[in-house]
Design a protein around this motif. Sequence first.
Motif, mmCIF file in Angstrom:
data_model
loop_
_atom_site.group_PDB
_atom_site.id
_atom_site.type_symbol
_atom_site.label_atom_id
_atom_site.label_comp_id
_atom_site.label_asym_id
_atom_site.label_seq_id
_atom_site.Cartn_x
_atom_site.Cartn_y
_atom_site.Cartn_z
ATOM 1 N N VAL A 8 0.905 -1.221 0.087
ATOM 2 C CA VAL A 8 -0.026 -0.082 0.070
ATOM 3 C C VAL A 8 0.977 1.110 -0.110
ATOM 4 O O VAL A 8 1.684 1.222 0.903
ATOM 5 N N VAL A 9 0.675 2.017 -0.982
ATOM 6 C CA VAL A 9 1.386 3.350 -0.990
ATOM 7 C C VAL A 9 0.391 4.461 -0.426
ATOM 8 O O VAL A 9 -0.432 4.730 -1.076
ATOM 9 N N VAL A 10 0.988 4.863 0.568
ATOM 10 C CA VAL A 10 -0.099 5.975 1.450
ATOM 11 C C VAL A 10 0.635 7.251 0.946
ATOM 12 O O VAL A 10 1.737 7.730 0.792
ATOM 13 N N VAL A 11 -0.273 8.016 0.371
ATOM 14 C CA VAL A 11 0.016 9.444 -0.336
ATOM 15 C C VAL A 11 -0.993 10.467 0.323
ATOM 16 O O VAL A 11 -2.079 10.450 -0.053
ATOM 17 N N GLN A 36 -1.054 -1.014 -4.378
ATOM 18 C CA GLN A 36 -2.389 -0.325 -4.227
ATOM 19 C C GLN A 36 -1.985 1.268 -3.877
ATOM 20 O O GLN A 36 -0.909 1.148 -3.042
ATOM 21 N N MET A 37 -2.720 2.319 -4.224
ATOM 22 C CA MET A 37 -2.288 3.605 -3.585
ATOM 23 C C MET A 37 -3.673 3.999 -2.577
ATOM 24 O O MET A 37 -4.639 3.892 -2.989
ATOM 25 N N LEU A 38 -3.273 4.492 -1.487
ATOM 26 C CA LEU A 38 -4.196 4.946 -0.694
ATOM 27 C C LEU A 38 -4.152 6.452 -0.464
ATOM 28 O O LEU A 38 -3.003 6.938 0.129
ATOM 29 N N VAL A 39 -4.975 7.315 -1.090
ATOM 30 C CA VAL A 39 -4.948 8.719 -1.090
ATOM 31 C C VAL A 39 -5.699 9.216 0.486
ATOM 32 O O VAL A 39 -6.630 8.695 0.818
ATOM 33 N N VAL A 40 -4.666 9.896 1.239
ATOM 34 C CA VAL A 40 -5.223 10.645 2.314
ATOM 35 C C VAL A 40 -5.324 12.144 2.232
ATOM 36 O O VAL A 40 -4.453 12.767 2.172
ATOM 37 N N ASP A 41 -6.736 12.262 1.856
ATOM 38 C CA ASP A 41 -7.120 13.699 1.471
ATOM 39 C C ASP A 41 -7.342 14.549 2.760
ATOM 40 O O ASP A 41 -8.506 14.328 3.625
ATOM 41 N N GLY A 83 -2.387 3.563 9.521
ATOM 42 C CA GLY A 83 -3.187 2.853 10.577
ATOM 43 C C GLY A 83 -4.460 2.172 9.419
ATOM 44 O O GLY A 83 -4.366 1.003 9.784
ATOM 45 N N ARG A 84 -4.854 2.871 8.515
ATOM 46 C CA ARG A 84 -5.715 2.238 7.615
ATOM 47 C C ARG A 84 -5.183 1.105 6.968
ATOM 48 O O ARG A 84 -5.578 -0.136 6.833
ATOM 49 N N ALA A 85 -3.941 1.052 6.366
ATOM 50 C CA ALA A 85 -3.079 0.079 5.749
ATOM 51 C C ALA A 85 -3.024 -1.089 6.699
ATOM 52 O O ALA A 85 -2.882 -2.303 6.113
ATOM 53 N N LEU A 86 -2.429 -0.793 7.657
ATOM 54 C CA LEU A 86 -2.206 -2.102 8.628
ATOM 55 C C LEU A 86 -3.346 -2.744 8.958
ATOM 56 O O LEU A 86 -3.603 -4.049 9.247
#
Length: 242
Positions: A8-11, A36-41, A83-86
Amino acid sequence: MGESAKIVVVVPTYNERENLPVLAGLLSDLKVPGLQMLVVDDNSPDGTGDVADQLAKESPDQVGVLHRTEKDGLGRAYIAGIGRALSEDADIVIQMDADLSHPASVIPTMVDTLRTTDAAVVIGSRYVAGGSAAAEWAWHRRLLSAFANVYVNTILRLHVKDATAGFKAWKAETLRKIDVATIQSNGYSFQVEMNYRTVRQGMRIAEVPIRFEERTVGASKMSLKVQLESALMPWKLRFKRS
């Protein structure tokens, strides 16, 4: 971690509506299994969150979105995303800026280094052999960056060439061991504290070379408050240890 690992790529994003689709395309083009990419906006006023939602709608297996209601710092955004990714059973978590300063092409090397060595985290480094900073950087910015790394390493003895770097690939177990959710620092000092906790746990930090590019769209988020926190944090960590 085999070929089926979930990566997971946290961006974190704030006003990155033009850069985000480009980054999503670069990550997709890598063809890395499980990526996967996880966008944190942080409720971007320019509509970055809407762009992220559209990307997730088009590629639900490759893009996720975490919306936050306010902008309260890079560190807080990363903690939320990590935290979401884990919680969703990521095996590898990558920290990456949305401004295209970090080369997506290096991600396979970073992941391979985690898989084949005892490294707990791999840093995309400007200051190891083969690495470099953007040619557009003014001399005073280069000097400040070099000084920051010497400053941090002198106080905390991390023995890391690029101690302030924000492009990192972590083993999930490392993030759990350093208890990332309890980190209090914010801004760019968040990166330093993560490195410090890793070293204090006796785990190894590896570095691979990258060329760090200057953003071409949007504005830097480096405020005076962030700079002051970054200057004070190494001393706080050292005195806390003492």
